[in-house]
Scaffold this motif. Sequence first.
Motif, PDB file in Angstrom:
ATOM      1  N   GLY A 157      -2.680 -14.762 -15.638  1.00 41.35           N
ATOM      2  CA  GLY A 157      -1.914 -13.698 -16.010  1.00 41.35           C
ATOM      3  C   GLY A 157      -0.625 -13.689 -15.518  1.00 41.35           C
ATOM      4  N   THR A 158       0.076 -12.437 -15.190  1.00 45.90           N
ATOM      5  CA  THR A 158       1.150 -12.435 -14.344  1.00 45.90           C
ATOM      6  C   THR A 158       1.113 -12.824 -13.150  1.00 45.90           C
ATOM      7  OG1 THR A 158       1.135 -10.272 -14.369  1.00 45.90           O
ATOM      8  CG2 THR A 158       2.578 -11.145 -16.279  1.00 45.90           C
ATOM      9  N   GLY A 159       2.346 -12.805 -12.204  1.00 48.58           N
ATOM     10  CA  GLY A 159       2.334 -13.012 -10.682  1.00 48.58           C
ATOM     11  C   GLY A 159       2.095 -11.602  -9.947  1.00 48.58           C
ATOM     12  N   ILE A 160       1.750 -10.726 -11.029  1.00 51.48           N
ATOM     13  CA  ILE A 160       1.693  -9.467 -10.091  1.00 51.48           C
ATOM     14  C   ILE A 160       0.375  -8.563 -10.432  1.00 51.48           C
ATOM     15  CG2 ILE A 160       2.934  -8.336 -11.696  1.00 51.48           C
ATOM     16  CD1 ILE A 160       4.273  -6.682  -9.253  1.00 51.48           C
ATOM     17  N   ALA A 161      -0.303  -7.771  -9.675  1.00 56.34           N
ATOM     18  CA  ALA A 161      -1.479  -7.025 -10.288  1.00 56.34           C
ATOM     19  C   ALA A 161      -1.615  -5.740  -9.335  1.00 56.34           C
ATOM     20  CB  ALA A 161      -2.816  -8.012 -10.049  1.00 56.34           C
ATOM     21  N   ILE A 162      -2.396  -4.757  -9.976  1.00 59.92           N
ATOM     22  CA  ILE A 162      -2.751  -3.542  -9.398  1.00 59.92           C
ATOM     23  C   ILE A 162      -3.879  -3.569  -9.204  1.00 59.92           C
ATOM     24  CG2 ILE A 162      -2.753  -1.009  -9.583  1.00 59.92           C
ATOM     25  CD1 ILE A 162       0.325  -2.107  -9.204  1.00 59.92           C
ATOM     26  N   ASN A 163      -4.795  -3.079  -7.934  1.00 63.10           N
ATOM     27  CA  ASN A 163      -6.148  -2.989  -7.580  1.00 63.10           C
ATOM     28  C   ASN A 163      -6.626  -1.875  -7.079  1.00 63.10           C
ATOM     29  OD1 ASN A 163      -6.070  -6.221  -7.732  1.00 63.10           O
ATOM     30  ND2 ASN A 163      -4.400  -5.581  -6.589  1.00 63.10           N
ATOM     31  N   PRO A 164      -7.728  -1.136  -7.479  1.00 65.98           N
ATOM     32  CA  PRO A 164      -8.304   0.163  -6.668  1.00 65.98           C
ATOM     33  C   PRO A 164      -8.455  -0.071  -5.292  1.00 65.98           C
ATOM     34  CG  PRO A 164      -9.974  -1.229  -7.870  1.00 65.98           C
ATOM     35  CD  PRO A 164      -8.768  -2.022  -8.177  1.00 65.98           C
ATOM     36  N   MET A 165      -8.008   0.843  -4.460  1.00 63.98           N
ATOM     37  CA  MET A 165      -8.367   0.811  -3.065  1.00 63.98           C
ATOM     38  C   MET A 165      -9.841   1.018  -2.708  1.00 63.98           C
ATOM     39  SD  MET A 165      -6.243   0.503  -0.334  1.00 63.98           S
ATOM     40  CE  MET A 165      -5.687   1.144   1.133  1.00 63.98           C
ATOM     41  N   THR A 166     -10.133   0.412  -1.696  1.00 65.06           N
ATOM     42  CA  THR A 166     -11.463   0.644  -1.292  1.00 65.06           C
ATOM     43  C   THR A 166     -11.548   1.147   0.064  1.00 65.06           C
ATOM     44  OG1 THR A 166     -11.705  -1.734  -0.167  1.00 65.06           O
ATOM     45  CG2 THR A 166     -12.188  -1.640  -2.686  1.00 65.06           C
ATOM     46  N   THR A 167     -12.709   1.864   0.611  1.00 64.98           N
ATOM     47  CA  THR A 167     -12.928   2.382   1.966  1.00 64.98           C
ATOM     48  C   THR A 167     -12.686   1.368   2.840  1.00 64.98           C
ATOM     49  OG1 THR A 167     -14.543   4.004   0.879  1.00 64.98           O
ATOM     50  CG2 THR A 167     -14.411   3.738   3.387  1.00 64.98           C
ATOM     51  N   PHE A 194       1.027  -1.188   0.160  1.00 64.33           N
ATOM     52  CA  PHE A 194       0.028  -0.177   0.187  1.00 64.33           C
ATOM     53  C   PHE A 194       0.929   1.181   0.161  1.00 64.33           C
ATOM     54  CE2 PHE A 194      -2.201  -3.555   2.259  1.00 64.33           C
ATOM     55  CZ  PHE A 194      -3.468  -3.429   1.840  1.00 64.33           C
ATOM     56  N   ILE A 195       0.934   2.045  -1.019  1.00 63.04           N
ATOM     57  CA  ILE A 195       1.581   3.287  -0.718  1.00 63.04           C
ATOM     58  C   ILE A 195       0.731   4.336  -0.273  1.00 63.04           C
ATOM     59  CG2 ILE A 195       2.102   5.095  -2.534  1.00 63.04           C
ATOM     60  CD1 ILE A 195       2.866   3.212  -4.679  1.00 63.04           C
ATOM     61  N   LEU A 196       1.416   5.109   0.858  1.00 64.97           N
ATOM     62  CA  LEU A 196       0.511   6.315   1.359  1.00 64.97           C
ATOM     63  C   LEU A 196       0.941   7.603   0.849  1.00 64.97           C
ATOM     64  CD1 LEU A 196       1.238   4.794   4.921  1.00 64.97           C
ATOM     65  CD2 LEU A 196      -0.687   4.266   3.381  1.00 64.97           C
ATOM     66  N   GLN A 197       2.186   7.622   0.136  1.00 71.43           N
ATOM     67  CA  GLN A 197       2.819   8.972  -0.394  1.00 71.43           C
ATOM     68  C   GLN A 197       3.612   8.537  -1.527  1.00 71.43           C
ATOM     69  OE1 GLN A 197       3.453  12.626   2.235  1.00 71.43           O
ATOM     70  NE2 GLN A 197       5.445  11.626   2.086  1.00 71.43           N
ATOM     71  N   GLY A 198       3.398   9.603  -2.609  1.00 74.28           N
ATOM     72  CA  GLY A 198       4.049   9.228  -3.657  1.00 74.28           C
ATOM     73  C   GLY A 198       3.637   8.124  -4.751  1.00 74.28           C
ATOM     74  N   PRO A 229      -1.422   5.921  -3.941  1.00 72.15           N
ATOM     75  CA  PRO A 229      -2.607   5.712  -3.004  1.00 72.15           C
ATOM     76  C   PRO A 229      -3.718   5.395  -3.241  1.00 72.15           C
ATOM     77  CG  PRO A 229      -0.959   7.532  -2.509  1.00 72.15           C
ATOM     78  CD  PRO A 229      -0.738   7.356  -3.925  1.00 72.15           C
ATOM     79  N   ALA A 230      -4.332   5.606  -4.593  1.00 72.81           N
ATOM     80  CA  ALA A 230      -5.689   5.429  -5.168  1.00 72.81           C
ATOM     81  C   ALA A 230      -5.594   3.516  -5.184  1.00 72.81           C
ATOM     82  CB  ALA A 230      -5.868   5.849  -6.098  1.00 72.81           C
ATOM     83  N   GLN A 231      -4.535   2.760  -5.480  1.00 73.12           N
ATOM     84  CA  GLN A 231      -4.650   1.677  -5.557  1.00 73.12           C
ATOM     85  C   GLN A 231      -3.594   0.648  -4.473  1.00 73.12           C
ATOM     86  OE1 GLN A 231      -3.025   3.544  -8.366  1.00 73.12           O
ATOM     87  NE2 GLN A 231      -5.111   4.237  -9.128  1.00 73.12           N
ATOM     88  N   TYR A 232      -3.591  -0.473  -4.591  1.00 74.77           N
ATOM     89  CA  TYR A 232      -2.839  -1.382  -4.006  1.00 74.77           C
ATOM     90  C   TYR A 232      -1.874  -2.370  -4.800  1.00 74.77           C
ATOM     91  CZ  TYR A 232      -6.515  -4.648  -3.291  1.00 74.77           C
ATOM     92  OH  TYR A 232      -7.573  -5.528  -3.510  1.00 74.77           O
ATOM     93  N   LEU A 233      -1.067  -2.807  -4.667  1.00 75.51           N
ATOM     94  CA  LEU A 233      -0.322  -3.951  -5.464  1.00 75.51           C
ATOM     95  C   LEU A 233      -0.342  -5.293  -4.671  1.00 75.51           C
ATOM     96  CD1 LEU A 233       3.050  -3.688  -7.627  1.00 75.51           C
ATOM     97  CD2 LEU A 233       2.731  -5.288  -5.663  1.00 75.51           C
ATOM     98  N   ILE A 234      -0.428  -6.427  -5.490  1.00 73.06           N
ATOM     99  CA  ILE A 234      -0.493  -7.799  -4.867  1.00 73.06           C
ATOM    100  C   ILE A 234       0.603  -8.449  -5.925  1.00 73.06           C
ATOM    101  CG2 ILE A 234      -1.469 -10.091  -4.754  1.00 73.06           C
ATOM    102  CD1 ILE A 234      -4.116  -8.695  -3.924  1.00 73.06           C
TER     103      ILE A 234
END
Length: 299
Positions: free
Chosen positions: A123-133, A50-54, A69-74
Motif C-alpha cells: 500500500g502507501t508508505g503510511i499506516a494507522i495502527n491500534p495502540m496496545t497495552t 504517538f498522540i498523547l492528547q488531541g 491516542p487510541a492509535q499510532y502512526l507509522i
Amino acid sequence: MPDDLRPHLEIVLRHASLRSTLTQIPRLEINFGQATAATSPCLYRSMVCFILQGSKDVALSHELLSYDPAQYLISALDLPLSGQIRDADDGQPYVAVSLTLDPALVAEVASTMPPVRDTEAQGTGIAINPMTTLLRDTLLRLLSLLDAPNDIPGLAPIVERELLYRLLQGSQGRLLRKIAQPDGALGRIRRAVAWIRAHHATRLRIEALCDASGMSRASLHRHFVALTGLSPIQYQKQLRLQEARQLLLAGDHSPSDVAFVVGYESASQFSREYLRQFGAPPARDVRQIRQAIGSAALA
C-alpha cells in the motif's frame, strides 16, 4: 485523554518547550500544536508517532487518515502530507511524541524475530495502527528516562529495541519489515527520496534517480506514486516549498532570495506556487505564523 496515557503526558509536559522539542533521547521529539481550521502542508519523517492528547487528520494523495491516542502512526519514508490538528474534547492542545526510525536498527530487531511471510499487496508508505497495552507500557518506560538523563545512554537503546519489537508485532509490522529490506520496492523508493532530498535545489534528473534507486523509469514512477501519492517532480516541489517556508521563518531573507536558494529560477513562479501550497503569499504567511506563535507564547 485516556487515564492510561496520563503518566506519559505528565512526563512530556515537564520536558517540552513551545511547539517542538528535541529530547535528550536520540531521535525522540515532542510536538505541541493548536487546533487548525483547515489542513496545512507538513513533512512527515520516517517515524512512528504517538498522540498523547488531541487528534490529527493527515491526507496522502486521496487517502485520509485520522488518529488519536487510541492509535499510532507509522511513516515508512519522508512524506509531504497535508494535516489538520484537533484539540482534545476538553479543549486541551494537541500533544504528540515521535521517534525517527533507524532502518539499520529496525533490520537488526527484525532479524531476531521468527520469519513472517507478508502476503498483503503493498500500500502507501503510511499506516494507522491500534495502540496496545504492551506498546503503551514500553513507551512509558522510554519517556520515563527523560526524568533520569544519566540513564539515557545505557537504557534508551534497550527500551527502543523493545519498542521496535512491539511495533514489528503489530498489525502494520509488515510496513516496518519492508524498511528493513533495502532491495525491496520500499527500500529502493527510500533511496530515491534520499536522492531528491539531497538534490532538491537542482533540476530533477530522472536518469540519476533511476540509478540511485536501481529501478527502471516505469517501475520507479509506479512505485513512487503508490508509496508517496506524488510523482518525483511533484515530491521535489513539495520539498522545495517546505524548505522555503522554514528558511523564511528562520531568518530575514526576502522571498526572492529564498526562491533561488531552494531551486526556483523565477521568483514570481515561486510566489504563485507558495500561495497555492500554503494559502497566502510568502511574506504574509510567515507573518501570520509568527503572530500565532507569539499569541501562543503569551497564552
